[in-house]
Scaffold this motif. Structure first.
Motif, PDB file in Angstrom:
ATOM      1  N   ASN A 173       0.799  -1.221   0.000  1.00 16.99           N
ATOM      2  CA  ASN A 173       0.000   0.000   0.000  1.00 16.99           C
ATOM      3  C   ASN A 173       0.835   1.276   0.000  1.00 16.99           C
ATOM      4  O   ASN A 173       0.284   2.363  -0.117  1.00 16.99           O
ATOM      5  CB  ASN A 173      -0.939   0.013   1.218  1.00 16.99           C
ATOM      6  N   LYS A 174       2.162   1.148   0.141  1.00 18.58           N
ATOM      7  CA  LYS A 174       3.005   2.343   0.232  1.00 18.58           C
ATOM      8  C   LYS A 174       4.202   2.332  -0.721  1.00 18.58           C
ATOM      9  O   LYS A 174       4.657   3.384  -1.161  1.00 18.58           O
ATOM     10  CB  LYS A 174       3.506   2.525   1.664  1.00 18.58           C
ATOM     11  N   SER A 175       4.726   1.161  -1.024  1.00 18.39           N
ATOM     12  CA  SER A 175       5.936   1.080  -1.842  1.00 18.39           C
ATOM     13  C   SER A 175       5.689   1.508  -3.281  1.00 18.39           C
ATOM     14  O   SER A 175       4.610   1.260  -3.842  1.00 18.39           O
ATOM     15  CB  SER A 175       6.474  -0.362  -1.858  1.00 18.39           C
ATOM     16  N   GLN A 176       6.710   2.145  -3.869  1.00 18.91           N
ATOM     17  CA  GLN A 176       6.722   2.405  -5.301  1.00 18.91           C
ATOM     18  C   GLN A 176       7.470   1.246  -5.981  1.00 18.91           C
ATOM     19  O   GLN A 176       7.871   0.287  -5.325  1.00 18.91           O
ATOM     20  CB  GLN A 176       7.410   3.737  -5.595  1.00 18.91           C
ATOM     21  N   ARG A 191      -3.574   0.072  -7.585  1.00 18.54           N
ATOM     22  CA  ARG A 191      -3.650   0.756  -6.278  1.00 18.54           C
ATOM     23  C   ARG A 191      -3.939   2.241  -6.451  1.00 18.54           C
ATOM     24  O   ARG A 191      -4.727   2.834  -5.721  1.00 18.54           O
ATOM     25  CB  ARG A 191      -2.336   0.557  -5.521  1.00 18.54           C
ATOM     26  N   GLU A 192      -3.305   2.860  -7.458  1.00 15.54           N
ATOM     27  CA  GLU A 192      -3.492   4.297  -7.694  1.00 15.54           C
ATOM     28  C   GLU A 192      -4.876   4.608  -8.265  1.00 15.54           C
ATOM     29  O   GLU A 192      -5.448   5.662  -7.998  1.00 15.54           O
ATOM     30  CB  GLU A 192      -2.397   4.810  -8.631  1.00 15.54           C
ATOM     31  N   GLU A 193      -5.410   3.666  -9.046  1.00 15.80           N
ATOM     32  CA  GLU A 193      -6.716   3.894  -9.670  1.00 15.80           C
ATOM     33  C   GLU A 193      -7.878   3.549  -8.744  1.00 15.80           C
ATOM     34  O   GLU A 193      -8.915   4.216  -8.752  1.00 15.80           O
ATOM     35  CB  GLU A 193      -6.830   3.070 -10.955  1.00 15.80           C
ATOM     36  N   ASN A 194      -7.698   2.485  -7.923  1.00 18.46           N
ATOM     37  CA  ASN A 194      -8.825   1.967  -7.138  1.00 18.46           C
ATOM     38  C   ASN A 194      -8.625   2.038  -5.623  1.00 18.46           C
ATOM     39  O   ASN A 194      -9.444   1.508  -4.870  1.00 18.46           O
ATOM     40  CB  ASN A 194      -9.101   0.508  -7.534  1.00 18.46           C
ATOM     41  N   GLY A 195      -7.545   2.637  -5.181  1.00 18.74           N
ATOM     42  CA  GLY A 195      -7.339   2.797  -3.743  1.00 18.74           C
ATOM     43  C   GLY A 195      -6.531   1.664  -3.134  1.00 18.74           C
ATOM     44  O   GLY A 195      -6.201   0.667  -3.782  1.00 18.74           O
ATOM     45  N   LYS A 196      -6.195   1.845  -1.854  1.00 19.71           N
ATOM     46  CA  LYS A 196      -5.360   0.873  -1.153  1.00 19.71           C
ATOM     47  C   LYS A 196      -6.073  -0.466  -1.010  1.00 19.71           C
ATOM     48  O   LYS A 196      -7.305  -0.552  -1.039  1.00 19.71           O
ATOM     49  CB  LYS A 196      -4.998   1.402   0.241  1.00 19.71           C
ATOM     50  N   PHE A 197      -5.285  -1.513  -0.831  1.00 20.47           N
ATOM     51  CA  PHE A 197      -5.820  -2.852  -0.601  1.00 20.47           C
ATOM     52  C   PHE A 197      -6.156  -2.998   0.883  1.00 20.47           C
ATOM     53  O   PHE A 197      -5.432  -2.502   1.751  1.00 20.47           O
ATOM     54  CB  PHE A 197      -4.806  -3.913  -1.026  1.00 20.47           C
ATOM     55  N   GLU A 198      -7.253  -3.682   1.170  1.00 22.47           N
ATOM     56  CA  GLU A 198      -7.700  -3.839   2.561  1.00 22.47           C
ATOM     57  C   GLU A 198      -7.321  -5.189   3.157  1.00 22.47           C
ATOM     58  O   GLU A 198      -7.253  -5.346   4.365  1.00 22.47           O
ATOM     59  CB  GLU A 198      -9.229  -3.668   2.640  1.00 22.47           C
ATOM     60  N   SER A 199      -7.107  -6.188   2.293  1.00 21.58           N
ATOM     61  CA  SER A 199      -6.814  -7.536   2.789  1.00 21.58           C
ATOM     62  C   SER A 199      -6.190  -8.356   1.670  1.00 21.58           C
ATOM     63  O   SER A 199      -6.181  -7.951   0.505  1.00 21.58           O
ATOM     64  CB  SER A 199      -8.094  -8.219   3.271  1.00 21.58           C
ATOM     65  N   LEU A 200      -5.664  -9.522   2.040  1.00 17.96           N
ATOM     66  CA  LEU A 200      -5.125 -10.445   1.044  1.00 17.96           C
ATOM     67  C   LEU A 200      -6.216 -10.859   0.067  1.00 17.96           C
ATOM     68  O   LEU A 200      -5.988 -10.956  -1.140  1.00 17.96           O
ATOM     69  CB  LEU A 200      -4.539 -11.674   1.759  1.00 17.96           C
ATOM     70  N   ARG A 210      -8.904  -8.320  -6.897  1.00 14.55           N
ATOM     71  CA  ARG A 210      -8.753  -7.169  -7.780  1.00 14.55           C
ATOM     72  C   ARG A 210      -7.753  -7.399  -8.910  1.00 14.55           C
ATOM     73  O   ARG A 210      -7.846  -6.775  -9.965  1.00 14.55           O
ATOM     74  CB  ARG A 210      -8.316  -5.941  -6.961  1.00 14.55           C
ATOM     75  N   LEU A 211      -6.788  -8.278  -8.692  1.00 16.96           N
ATOM     76  CA  LEU A 211      -5.729  -8.454  -9.693  1.00 16.96           C
ATOM     77  C   LEU A 211      -5.889  -9.771 -10.447  1.00 16.96           C
ATOM     78  O   LEU A 211      -6.304 -10.779  -9.870  1.00 16.96           O
ATOM     79  CB  LEU A 211      -4.362  -8.411  -9.012  1.00 16.96           C
ATOM     80  N   ASP A 212      -5.554  -9.747 -11.709  1.00 15.94           N
ATOM     81  CA  ASP A 212      -5.631 -10.930 -12.564  1.00 15.94           C
ATOM     82  C   ASP A 212      -4.686 -12.004 -12.029  1.00 15.94           C
ATOM     83  O   ASP A 212      -3.472 -11.777 -11.899  1.00 15.94           O
ATOM     84  CB  ASP A 212      -5.233 -10.548 -13.993  1.00 15.94           C
ATOM     85  N   GLY A 213      -5.226 -13.180 -11.729  1.00 18.56           N
ATOM     86  CA  GLY A 213      -4.433 -14.275 -11.173  1.00 18.56           C
ATOM     87  C   GLY A 213      -3.336 -14.760 -12.101  1.00 18.56           C
ATOM     88  O   GLY A 213      -2.369 -15.384 -11.655  1.00 18.56           O
ATOM     89  N   LYS A 214      -3.463 -14.489 -13.407  1.00 16.95           N
ATOM     90  CA  LYS A 214      -2.415 -14.899 -14.348  1.00 16.95           C
ATOM     91  C   LYS A 214      -1.209 -13.972 -14.260  1.00 16.95           C
ATOM     92  O   LYS A 214      -0.094 -14.353 -14.592  1.00 16.95           O
ATOM     93  CB  LYS A 214      -2.964 -14.899 -15.781  1.00 16.95           C
ATOM     94  N   VAL A 215      -1.459 -12.738 -13.842  1.00 15.01           N
ATOM     95  CA  VAL A 215      -0.370 -11.759 -13.731  1.00 15.01           C
ATOM     96  C   VAL A 215       0.273 -11.827 -12.352  1.00 15.01           C
ATOM     97  O   VAL A 215       1.492 -11.940 -12.214  1.00 15.01           O
ATOM     98  CB  VAL A 215      -0.891 -10.329 -14.008  1.00 15.01           C
ATOM     99  N   VAL A 216      -0.551 -11.746 -11.315  1.00 16.27           N
ATOM    100  CA  VAL A 216      -0.053 -11.851  -9.935  1.00 16.27           C
ATOM    101  C   VAL A 216      -0.487 -13.219  -9.417  1.00 16.27           C
ATOM    102  O   VAL A 216      -1.558 -13.388  -8.847  1.00 16.27           O
ATOM    103  CB  VAL A 216      -0.608 -10.708  -9.061  1.00 16.27           C
ATOM    104  N   ASN A 217       0.388 -14.214  -9.647  1.00 11.58           N
ATOM    105  CA  ASN A 217       0.026 -15.599  -9.351  1.00 11.58           C
ATOM    106  C   ASN A 217       0.401 -16.009  -7.928  1.00 11.58           C
ATOM    107  O   ASN A 217       0.884 -15.196  -7.128  1.00 11.58           O
ATOM    108  CB  ASN A 217       0.689 -16.536 -10.368  1.00 11.58           C
ATOM    109  N   LEU A 225       2.814  -7.608   3.056  1.00  9.62           N
ATOM    110  CA  LEU A 225       1.405  -7.615   3.483  1.00  9.62           C
ATOM    111  C   LEU A 225       1.269  -7.595   5.002  1.00  9.62           C
ATOM    112  O   LEU A 225       0.210  -7.897   5.546  1.00  9.62           O
ATOM    113  CB  LEU A 225       0.665  -8.838   2.919  1.00  9.62           C
ATOM    114  N   ASP A 226       2.320  -7.216   5.705  1.00  2.00           N
ATOM    115  CA  ASP A 226       2.261  -7.174   7.171  1.00  2.00           C
ATOM    116  C   ASP A 226       1.211  -6.194   7.675  1.00  2.00           C
ATOM    117  O   ASP A 226       0.693  -6.335   8.790  1.00  2.00           O
ATOM    118  CB  ASP A 226       3.631  -6.798   7.754  1.00  2.00           C
TER     119      ASP A 226
END
Length: 794
Positions: free
Chosen positions: A448-451, A488-497, A503-510, A523-524
């Motif tokens: 939620n914070k890293s570039q 994250r920039e378009e839809n806001g911070k993530f709230e949970s795993l 929100r993310l395509d499972g083929k891209v972020v597997n 994700l701490d």
């Protein structure tokens, strides 16, 4: 773009046109070093560019002059003295070990020849003569030495023609499909074509990125406009804090900076010219004169005008040219011819020039032949070591800029420095250690914070820290992290795993990427344990996949897609209630994925001991002076592995795998000092030791390594122990939510045992506070279980 490079900085026209940024009048640079009527070869203008955008420059040149008028330049790899021995041995079927032994007898230095090595080394002749196979090998190697072995593409050279290049030179294609001229650099010049060097300089990328960070809070900041009189910059160099400073990082240069006492930009320029083989012998002499402890004796008053600014020592080629002009009436072009003759030391040409010089000294300054000859010899002695001042001035400016940024904008500069070593975990460890020394916090990766790269971030106390970049995490991929940040920039911070997976395509972020993000601590913020998130990951991804399929097929909820839940209910045992991994396991994952320990370090208890000035960091081995083989250096670190071995004679020895705050190293421990723990010694995994050892260059790999440990002792700390229950809160891993949870748990277990909270930061600094009496507890196994994630040190 760099301020200039090489002799082109001596051109006033290049400066006024903005091709170079160094005023030749201000630094006494000579145009004739760049171009003069007596010069045989045409000059070229070499330019440094930010690495990331160098290809844009080449594309621009192609568009401007035409695709068929621009090409790269071929390089020819030769069969050198060492490589020809190894290649011939391989073809003849000689074993690698035997070939390696022979190759190691050949000196590792540029321009070495087999014949000269044969003439000078008796042991080499004996080894070759002892075997008929070796004699044949040597005979073939002598014949083949110097032949072209392979081709490549010049790293920087680009040739530009006034018409299609196939009218001038044969062309080929490189491995990437690029057009390459089949004439090398020398031949390109001979046929009259223009060669340009577009060099990618990583330091320009660091400066560019640091400038962009600074411009976020100081929009009008431009590095080219900074003052050259900044005292904090010179103070930094005087302290020897040169890590990350262009051309001034080596251990020897650091010590020289401390002794030289840098006071102005000219001192930096002089040091860059001096700190080279040959010229280094004059450093101490110049310091003595500079500090007023020694006076210079000039053979003639004009010699003071020539070399007074460098304390009686001629360190520049331009000074040699000026000497010939002022003393003997040479034109500056003719003086350049003299300089080259002196540098090459050709006897016939030198004798001819000596006569011209002596006659000129008599004619222009009435200097007698004996004194003129003496001055000629002195100048000739310096000419062999003379450096191009134009080049030194350009690179001195880059050195100043990097030192200025480090002194005045340390967080922005170190962020850029770390980002440009994003694929070099060893170097990252060294720079992180430097950040800690400078008092800069390194914050762990956070989705939620890293570039994408390392970036400055303001902490709650208002100070700037450096946030770990997502692209620097191993095995997650820059492209995937780029899409994650975009979402994250378009839809806001993530709230949970769960929401992240949905929100993310499972083929891209597997699964593998998410697993590595969890282990890296990204994700701490979710408040769940890393162990718990890893355990439930499979179910989270299955649920997210089903949800994404429903979306793709148009099966939304009754009132549209907004009613689809973003969080997936999970069973209690799979979530945060699962006991966290041990501190050791978490740190192992961090080291593997991030290149260093972020939320703690196994050696935290030893900070201030093995990272003190008396010890050489493992991460700085490449910068250590290896010229004196007898010199011993002091090292300290934690043993991660002990390899038990025996020599051919049957004597036991060990190879210790060690790590400190900057990196890893291996060191051999020979039989006289090798006492493993099972034999009553201290050599076992987990022990922290100090030792002494020499440092040398490995003949085969040409890497600097520690030669052999002696005087091995164990390092111990006097850790303060508290009575009662101690909980550790990491300012990097934990948040206010953790304190609220701890508060609730303590209230449910009232008793008489005191509770202490130990707050720890990334630099190992800790503060301990006692909680109030109303939060004292009764120690039970149930309580320890509920507090387990805060009881193991991090």
């Amino acid at each position: 773009v760099g301020p200039g490079r090489g002799s082109a900085a001596g051109s006033l026209v290049a400066y006024t046109m903005g091709i170079t940024d160094i005023c030749p009048m201000r630094f006494g640079l000579l145009f004739e070093r760049f171009l003069n009527p007596e010069r045989v070869s045409p000059p070229d203008v070499d330019i440094d560019f930010c690495v990331n955008r160098r290809m844009e420059v080449i594309d621009y040149v192609r568009q401007k002059y035409g695709e068929d008028c621009v090409s790269h330049i071929i390089t020819y790899g030769k069969l050198g003295a060492k490589s020809v021995i190894r290649d011939v041995a391989r073809v003849m079927g000689v074993s690698y070990g035997e070939a390696d032994t022979l190759a190691k007898m050949i000196e590792t230095k540029p321009g070495v020849k087999l014949q000269s090595e044969w003439d000078e080394k008796e042991e080499l002749r004996d080894a070759i003569n002892a075997s008929s196979t070796y004699k044949d090998l040597w005979k073939y190697a002598l014949r083949l030495e110097g032949l072209t072995r392979n081709t490549g593409v010049h790293a920087a050279g680009v040739v530009i023609g006034d018409r299609a290049l196939d009218n001038h030179v044969p062309l080929t294609r490189g491995n990437e499909g690029e057009v390459v001229a089949q004439y090398d650099m020398g031949a390109i010049t001979d046929v009259g074509l223009l060669k340009m060097d577009f060099l990618g300089l990583k330091n320009m990328t660091v400066i560019q990125e640091a400038q962009e960070h600074i411009q976020r809070h100081t929009p009008d900041f431009v590095i080219n406009d900074v003052t050259l009189e900044d005292q904090s910059t010179y103070d930094l160099l005087d302290r020897g804090e040169t890590m990350g400073v262009f051309q001034m990082e080596s251990g020897g240069m650091t010590e020289t900076c401390k002794k030289y006492r840098v006071r102005k930009i000219d001192d930096i320029i002089d040091l860059l010219a001096l700190y080279r083989p040959g010229a280094m012998q004059y450093i101490d002499e110049m310091i003595e004169v500079k500090e007023g402890r020694k006076a210079v004796k000039y053979e003639h008053p004009l010699m003071e005008e020539i070399s007074g600014s460098t304390y009686g020592v001629m360190i520049y080629q331009e000074q040699v040219q000026n000497a010939a002009k002022l003393l003997a009436g040479y034109t500056l072009g003719g003086a350049d011819v003299l300089r080259r003759a002196m540098g090459k030391k050709k006897v016939e040409e030198m004798n001819k020039q000596r006569e011209i010089f002596i006659a000129g000294c008599k004619e222009h300054n009435d200097i007698e032949a004996g004194l003129a000859s003496q001055i000629f010899d002195k100048i000739a002695g310096f000419a062999g070591y003379g450096f191009n001042k134009s080049h030194s001035a350009c690179y001195g400016m880059i050195s100043y800029w990097t030192a200025y940024l480090k002194a005045n904008f340390p967080v922005e500069f170190m962020s850029a420095l770390l980002s440009n070593e994003i694929n070099n975990t060893d170097k990252i460890g060294v720079f992180v250690s430097e950040c800690y020394r400078m008092g800069i916090e390194i914050l762990p990766p956070d989705l939620n914070k890293s570039q994408l790269r390392f970036s400055p971030e303001k902490m709650r106390n208002g100070e700037l820290s450096i946030r770990y970049g997502l692209a620097a995490i191993k095995n997650v991929g820059e492209a995937a992290m780029g899409l994650l940040i975009q979402d994250r920039e378009e839809n806001g911070k993530f709230e949970s795993l769960e929401e992240l997976a949905n929100r993310l395509d499972g083929k891209v972020v597997n699964k593998r990427i998410l697993e590595n993000l969890i282990k890296a601590g990204a994700l701490d913020w979710s408040g769940e344990t890393r162990a718990g998130m890893t355990l439930k990951l499979e179910k989270v991804l299955q649920s997210a996949s089903a949800l994404q399929k429903d979306r793709a097929s148009g099966q939304g909820a009754l009132f549209g897609f907004d009613d689809i839940p973003t969080a997936v209910p999970m069973t209690a045992h799979a979530g945060e209630q699962l006991e966290e991994w041990s501190k050791e396991d978490r740190l192992v994952h961090e080291k593997e994925l991030l290149g260093f320990y972020v939320t703690g370090h196994p050696l935290d208890r030893f900070r201030g001991v093995i990272d003190s000035e008396g010890y050489t960091p493992f991460g700085m081995l490449a910068e250590v002076d290896t010229s004196d083989r007898r010199r011993k250096y002091r090292f300290g670190g934690m043993i991660s592995l002990v390899e038990h071995k025996t020599t051919r004679a049957g004597k036991p020895f060990g190879v210790l795998h060690l790590e400190d705050f900057t990196g890893d190293a291996e060191v051999v421990c020979w039989s006289e000092t090798y006492i493993p723990a099972k034999e009553g010694g201290i050599l076992e995994a987990g022990k922290v030791i100090r030792f002494e050892s020499g440092v040398q260059v490995d003949d085969r790999t040409e890497e600097v390594r520690i030669s052999g440990a002696t005087k091995i002792t164990e390092v111990k700390t006097k850790a303060k122990k508290v009575k009662g229950l101690e909980l550790t809160i990491s300012v990097l891993r934990h948040s206010a939510k953790d304190l609220e949870k701890i508060k609730g748990i303590l209230r449910n277990h009232p008793g008489k045992t005191e509770v202490y909270l130990r707050f720890i930061g990334s630099k190992g600094r800790a503060a301990i506070m006692t909680v109030g009496e109303s939060y004292q507890v009764r120690l039970t196994e149930k309580l320890k279980g509920e507090l387990s994630r805060w009881m193991d040190g991090v």
